[in-house]
Design a protein around this motif. Sequence first.
Motif, PDB file in Angstrom:
ATOM      1  N   MET A 115       0.845  -1.181   0.000  1.00 16.32           N
ATOM      2  CA  MET A 115       0.000   0.000   0.000  1.00 16.32           C
ATOM      3  C   MET A 115       0.885   1.237   0.000  1.00 16.32           C
ATOM      4  N   SER A 116       0.582   2.178  -0.814  1.00 15.53           N
ATOM      5  CA  SER A 116       1.396   3.388  -0.893  1.00 15.53           C
ATOM      6  C   SER A 116       1.208   4.236   0.357  1.00 15.53           C
ATOM      7  N   PHE A 117       2.183   5.130   0.566  1.00 16.75           N
ATOM      8  CA  PHE A 117       2.130   6.009   1.735  1.00 16.75           C
ATOM      9  C   PHE A 117       0.861   6.855   1.733  1.00 16.75           C
ATOM     10  N   ASN A 118       0.479   7.394   0.577  1.00 19.42           N
ATOM     11  CA  ASN A 118      -0.722   8.231   0.505  1.00 19.42           C
ATOM     12  C   ASN A 118      -1.977   7.441   0.859  1.00 19.42           C
ATOM     13  N   ASN A 119      -2.071   6.196   0.381  1.00 19.01           N
ATOM     14  CA  ASN A 119      -3.226   5.359   0.714  1.00 19.01           C
ATOM     15  C   ASN A 119      -3.255   5.031   2.197  1.00 19.01           C
ATOM     16  N   ASP A 130      -1.895   6.826   4.626  1.00 20.37           N
ATOM     17  CA  ASP A 130      -2.218   8.065   5.314  1.00 20.37           C
ATOM     18  C   ASP A 130      -3.721   8.328   5.275  1.00 20.37           C
ATOM     19  N   THR A 131      -4.333   8.091   4.127  1.00 19.41           N
ATOM     20  CA  THR A 131      -5.779   8.260   3.977  1.00 19.41           C
ATOM     21  C   THR A 131      -6.532   7.280   4.873  1.00 19.41           C
ATOM     22  N   LEU A 132      -6.082   6.042   4.909  1.00 16.78           N
ATOM     23  CA  LEU A 132      -6.709   5.035   5.764  1.00 16.78           C
ATOM     24  C   LEU A 132      -6.627   5.454   7.230  1.00 16.78           C
ATOM     25  N   TYR A 133      -5.458   5.900   7.664  1.00 18.27           N
ATOM     26  CA  TYR A 133      -5.289   6.329   9.051  1.00 18.27           C
ATOM     27  C   TYR A 133      -6.190   7.511   9.381  1.00 18.27           C
ATOM     28  N   ARG A 134      -6.299   8.454   8.456  1.00 13.93           N
ATOM     29  CA  ARG A 134      -7.199   9.596   8.682  1.00 13.93           C
ATOM     30  C   ARG A 134      -8.650   9.126   8.828  1.00 13.93           C
ATOM     31  N   ALA A 147      -3.098   4.136  13.879  1.00 11.46           N
ATOM     32  CA  ALA A 147      -3.501   5.256  13.036  1.00 11.46           C
ATOM     33  C   ALA A 147      -2.986   6.587  13.575  1.00 11.46           C
ATOM     34  N   LEU A 148      -2.646   6.629  14.853  1.00 13.43           N
ATOM     35  CA  LEU A 148      -2.176   7.873  15.461  1.00 13.43           C
ATOM     36  C   LEU A 148      -0.672   8.075  15.343  1.00 13.43           C
ATOM     37  N   GLN A 149       0.046   7.123  14.757  1.00 15.09           N
ATOM     38  CA  GLN A 149       1.503   7.245  14.722  1.00 15.09           C
ATOM     39  C   GLN A 149       1.987   8.479  13.959  1.00 15.09           C
TER      40      GLN A 149
END
Length: 146
Positions: free
Chosen positions: A1-5, A7-11, A116-118
């Motif tokens: 999974m890419s970093f942007n994906n 990051d979106t998942l964590y958000r 997700a908070l990392q």
Amino acid sequence: MSFNNLDTLYRQVIMDHYKNPRNKGVLEDGSLTIDMNNPTCGDRIRLTLKVNDGIVNDAKFEGEGCSISMSSASMMTQAIKGKHIDDAIKLSKVFSEMMQGKEIQDDDLDLGDIEALQGVSKFPARIKCATLAWKAMEKGLNEDRL
């Protein structure tokens, strides 16, 4: 999974806990009550814990604050239910290390949604938001031991 994906998942996970908080409310009858606030941003939390025989049987919170502080409280209450006090405090210390940007070394530890908070560690002004509920939990459990 890419970093942007990722990051979106964590958000999305953070916003889900913010909009649909788990364990929101107050426990009554003999539970521990801890009130804490973050004066720099105005976040405040009331955490109530029910502890029997060294086990956190239940945890609830209420308060006001940003999405990070409220979602972190939601995640924390989920994570500590059913845990021994020592394990809950250990989890809090691991979370604190994660907020300082340290790599988590415990392969046996499943952080679940807490991961997700990392990304908060990249924003020093927001770390206090993320750790508010955890500090309240540690304070309450340590006082309960006395």
